[in-house]
Design a protein around this motif. Structure first.
Motif, PDB file in Angstrom:
ATOM      1  N   ARG A   1       1.188  -1.784   7.410  1.00 50.89           N
ATOM      2  CA  ARG A   1       1.454  -0.522   8.086  1.00 50.89           C
ATOM      3  C   ARG A   1       1.129  -0.660   9.570  1.00 50.89           C
ATOM      4  NH1 ARG A   1      -1.552   3.780   4.029  1.00 50.89           N
ATOM      5  NH2 ARG A   1       0.072   3.883   2.427  1.00 50.89           N
ATOM      6  N   PRO A   2       2.077  -0.357  10.435  1.00 52.63           N
ATOM      7  CA  PRO A   2       1.772  -0.399  11.866  1.00 52.63           C
ATOM      8  C   PRO A   2       0.587   0.513  12.200  1.00 52.63           C
ATOM      9  CG  PRO A   2       4.135  -0.185  11.493  1.00 52.63           C
ATOM     10  CD  PRO A   2       3.466   0.012  10.155  1.00 52.63           C
ATOM     11  N   HIS A   3      -0.229   0.054  13.133  1.00 57.49           N
ATOM     12  CA  HIS A   3      -1.383   0.827  13.616  1.00 57.49           C
ATOM     13  C   HIS A   3      -2.425   1.059  12.521  1.00 57.49           C
ATOM     14  CE1 HIS A   3       1.418   1.458  16.862  1.00 57.49           C
ATOM     15  NE2 HIS A   3       2.196   2.228  16.114  1.00 57.49           N
ATOM     16  N   SER A   4      -2.419   0.196  11.501  1.00 59.75           N
ATOM     17  CA  SER A   4      -3.415   0.280  10.437  1.00 59.75           C
ATOM     18  C   SER A   4      -4.113  -1.066  10.309  1.00 59.75           C
ATOM     19  CB  SER A   4      -2.756   0.660   9.104  1.00 59.75           C
ATOM     20  OG  SER A   4      -2.178   1.940   9.174  1.00 59.75           O
ATOM     21  N   PRO A   5      -5.285  -1.117   9.652  1.00 65.91           N
ATOM     22  CA  PRO A   5      -5.955  -2.405   9.433  1.00 65.91           C
ATOM     23  C   PRO A   5      -5.049  -3.368   8.670  1.00 65.91           C
ATOM     24  CG  PRO A   5      -7.419  -0.577   8.899  1.00 65.91           C
ATOM     25  CD  PRO A   5      -6.061   0.019   9.120  1.00 65.91           C
ATOM     26  N   LEU A   6      -5.249  -4.661   8.904  1.00 60.28           N
ATOM     27  CA  LEU A   6      -4.446  -5.664   8.218  1.00 60.28           C
ATOM     28  C   LEU A   6      -4.702  -5.619   6.715  1.00 60.28           C
ATOM     29  CD1 LEU A   6      -4.792  -8.806  10.539  1.00 60.28           C
ATOM     30  CD2 LEU A   6      -2.804  -7.321  10.274  1.00 60.28           C
TER      31      LEU A   6
ATOM     32  N   TYR B   1       0.818  -1.210   0.000  1.00 60.94           N
ATOM     33  CA  TYR B   1       0.000   0.000   0.000  1.00 60.94           C
ATOM     34  C   TYR B   1       0.856   1.266   0.000  1.00 60.94           C
ATOM     35  CZ  TYR B   1      -4.140  -2.842   0.483  1.00 60.94           C
ATOM     36  OH  TYR B   1      -5.140  -3.759   0.246  1.00 60.94           O
ATOM     37  N   ASP B   2       2.032   1.200   0.629  1.00 58.86           N
ATOM     38  CA  ASP B   2       2.938   2.349   0.554  1.00 58.86           C
ATOM     39  C   ASP B   2       3.414   2.559  -0.879  1.00 58.86           C
ATOM     40  OD1 ASP B   2       2.797   3.048   3.202  1.00 58.86           O
ATOM     41  OD2 ASP B   2       4.518   1.839   3.810  1.00 58.86           O
ATOM     42  N   LEU B   3       3.725   1.462  -1.569  1.00 59.95           N
ATOM     43  CA  LEU B   3       4.183   1.579  -2.950  1.00 59.95           C
ATOM     44  C   LEU B   3       3.078   2.099  -3.863  1.00 59.95           C
ATOM     45  CD1 LEU B   3       6.326  -1.677  -3.313  1.00 59.95           C
ATOM     46  CD2 LEU B   3       7.143   0.675  -3.078  1.00 59.95           C
TER      47      LEU B   3
ATOM     48  N   GLN C   1       3.392  -8.175  15.872  1.00 61.38           N
ATOM     49  CA  GLN C   1       3.779  -6.895  15.284  1.00 61.38           C
ATOM     50  C   GLN C   1       3.520  -6.873  13.778  1.00 61.38           C
ATOM     51  OE1 GLN C   1       7.296  -4.863  16.722  1.00 61.38           O
ATOM     52  NE2 GLN C   1       7.710  -6.546  18.138  1.00 61.38           N
ATOM     53  N   ILE C   2       3.211  -5.673  13.289  1.00 64.16           N
ATOM     54  CA  ILE C   2       3.002  -5.437  11.860  1.00 64.16           C
ATOM     55  C   ILE C   2       4.117  -4.502  11.396  1.00 64.16           C
ATOM     56  CG2 ILE C   2       1.428  -4.542  10.113  1.00 64.16           C
ATOM     57  CD1 ILE C   2      -0.858  -5.124  12.060  1.00 64.16           C
ATOM     58  N   VAL C   3       4.885  -4.946  10.413  1.00 64.48           N
ATOM     59  CA  VAL C   3       6.069  -4.189   9.989  1.00 64.48           C
ATOM     60  C   VAL C   3       6.012  -3.940   8.481  1.00 64.48           C
ATOM     61  CG1 VAL C   3       7.545  -4.968  11.873  1.00 64.48           C
ATOM     62  CG2 VAL C   3       7.346  -6.361   9.817  1.00 64.48           C
ATOM     63  N   PRO C   4       6.758  -2.944   7.984  1.00 64.21           N
ATOM     64  CA  PRO C   4       6.610  -2.536   6.577  1.00 64.21           C
ATOM     65  C   PRO C   4       7.352  -3.380   5.547  1.00 64.21           C
ATOM     66  CG  PRO C   4       8.138  -1.076   7.698  1.00 64.21           C
ATOM     67  CD  PRO C   4       7.584  -1.985   8.743  1.00 64.21           C
ATOM     68  N   ASN C   5       8.272  -4.262   5.973  1.00 67.44           N
ATOM     69  CA  ASN C   5       8.990  -5.059   4.976  1.00 67.44           C
ATOM     70  C   ASN C   5       9.325  -6.438   5.541  1.00 67.44           C
ATOM     71  OD1 ASN C   5      11.807  -4.943   6.203  1.00 67.44           O
ATOM     72  ND2 ASN C   5      11.374  -2.755   5.927  1.00 67.44           N
ATOM     73  N   ASN C   6       9.623  -7.351   4.643  1.00 72.36           N
ATOM     74  CA  ASN C   6       9.830  -8.742   5.028  1.00 72.36           C
ATOM     75  C   ASN C   6      11.113  -8.969   5.824  1.00 72.36           C
ATOM     76  OD1 ASN C   6       7.565 -10.383   3.982  1.00 72.36           O
ATOM     77  ND2 ASN C   6       8.180  -9.524   2.007  1.00 72.36           N
ATOM     78  N   ARG C   7      12.147  -8.197   5.557  1.00 67.40           N
ATOM     79  CA  ARG C   7      13.374  -8.361   6.337  1.00 67.40           C
ATOM     80  C   ARG C   7      13.120  -8.062   7.808  1.00 67.40           C
ATOM     81  NH1 ARG C   7      18.624  -9.294   5.922  1.00 67.40           N
ATOM     82  NH2 ARG C   7      18.345  -9.736   3.713  1.00 67.40           N
ATOM     83  N   SER C   8      12.296  -7.049   8.077  1.00 62.40           N
ATOM     84  CA  SER C   8      11.954  -6.736   9.465  1.00 62.40           C
ATOM     85  C   SER C   8      11.180  -7.890  10.095  1.00 62.40           C
ATOM     86  CB  SER C   8      11.126  -5.456   9.534  1.00 62.40           C
ATOM     87  OG  SER C   8      11.875  -4.341   9.094  1.00 62.40           O
ATOM     88  N   ARG C   9      10.281  -8.504   9.330  1.00 62.07           N
ATOM     89  CA  ARG C   9       9.529  -9.659   9.844  1.00 62.07           C
ATOM     90  C   ARG C   9      10.475 -10.791  10.236  1.00 62.07           C
ATOM     91  NH1 ARG C   9       5.285 -11.688   5.713  1.00 62.07           N
ATOM     92  NH2 ARG C   9       4.336 -12.729   7.492  1.00 62.07           N
TER      93      ARG C   9
END
Length: 323
Positions: free
Chosen positions: A213-218, A142-144, A240-248
């Motif tokens: 997006r953190p603090h946003s709907p799934l 969604y950011d992209l 946790q909900i994170v913006p990229n797969n490396r963070s996951r």
């Protein structure tokens, strides 16, 4: 250089680019007749054109000799500038033509999933179009999409996404998910399954990390996992909900949850993370989509889309043969 309003290719009021070419040909040949043959014209008209140029400039450019012509000092000075002007204009014309064909320019490419086909496309595109400046950006789907709608990026490789205004979505491939587990997790131990596929039900007590997006709907991809878990008899605990797969994957390595990720991400070695197949989860296959602005007039974007689609078809064919 003064451009005539009547003719975009003219110099001064009456001198045109062809006159520069006439002058250069005569200067380089040192002979009117040979210059005329080189230019594919008759000698008398060329002589008249050279005289007209001298008359326009009120300068003698050539001294006439018995066997040809030679440049005056003024002619030699004009020759250098005439060559420079033509070279500059030829370069400008070539640049415009290459840009119109999509062979020169710039493109910004986003991705959420670095599927093996993505680096193949990038590598092939850079080889085919070396004059195009290409930049890469990783973020959530969604950011992209938002950045694309704001003209910050041009195309993106993304996973599940709902229809978005002004965005064209081209499905390329799909792949299965695997379970990313902390290396010390009981399900990661070889004596408790090894590479045997895990069922969704076996993950009922786990905390799931999601991409979004953190603090946003799934997002859609996460909702698909939730729905599959509920169909298996449990509601997943959302971590946790994170913006990229490396963070996951870093969260998994830190024992802060597990993740259901695209199988291609197993190629990213993260210390402390073990991958296990996921069985009976066809509904959880992850699509790889190529998205772009609908009706984007950029020739570079058009070339990139054509190449990416072709590379995806070749990739599917290669995978089919391997099976």
């Amino acid at each position: 250089m003064i451009w005539s309003e009547q003719n975009p290719y003219s110099l001064g009021m009456t001198m045109e680019l062809r006159h520069l070419r006439y002058f250069i040909a005569v200067a380089e040949e040192g002979h009117i007749t040979r210059a005329a043959e080189r230019l594919g014209m008759q000698q008398p008209p060329l002589s008249r054109q050279i005289k007209a140029i001298e008359g326009e400039m009120d300068v003698q450019l050539f001294r006439r000799k018995a066997r040809g012509v030679e440049l005056t000092d003024a002619g030699r000075a004009f020759l250098d500038d005439a060559r420079a002007m033509l070279a500059h204009l030829d370069h400008a014309f070539d640049t415009a033509r290459r840009t119109a064909r999509g062979e020169q320019g710039r493109i910004s490419v986003g991705y959420t999933l670095f599927h093996p086909v993505v680096p193949r496309v990038i590598r092939e595109f850079r080889q085919a179009f070396p004059l195009v400046s290409l930049t890469l950006e990783e973020s959530s789907p969604y950011d992209l999409i938002e950045r694309m709608q704001n003209d910050k990026i041009d195309v993106a490789f993304i996973t599940l996404i709902a229809d978005q205004e002004g965005v064209a979505i081209e499905p390329l491939l799909e792949e299965p998910r695997v379970v990313a587990l902390p290396s010390g997790h009981p399900l990661a131990r070889t004596e408790n399954g090894g590479d045997t596929a895990l069922s969704l039900k076996s993950l009922a007590g786990e905390t799931f990390t999601f991409l979004g997006r953190p603090h946003s709907p799934l997002p859609m991809a996460a909702n698909a996992v939730v729905a599959a878990c509920q169909a298996a008899g449990f509601s997943p605990r959302v971590g946790q909900i994170v913006p990229n797969n490396r963070s996951r994957l870093n969260l998994v390595a830190a024992n802060l949850g597990i993740a259901l990720i695209a199988a291609s991400l197993q190629r990213n070695y993260i210390e402390g993370v073990v991958y296990r197949p996921l069985k009976r989860a066809k509904q959880l296959k992850i699509p790889l989509n190529l998205v772009s602005r609908r009706g984007d007039p950029s020739a570079v974007v058009t070339q990139f889309l054509k190449l990416a689609k072709r590379m995806a078809r070749n990739f599917r064919a290669d995978v089919g043969k391997a099976r």
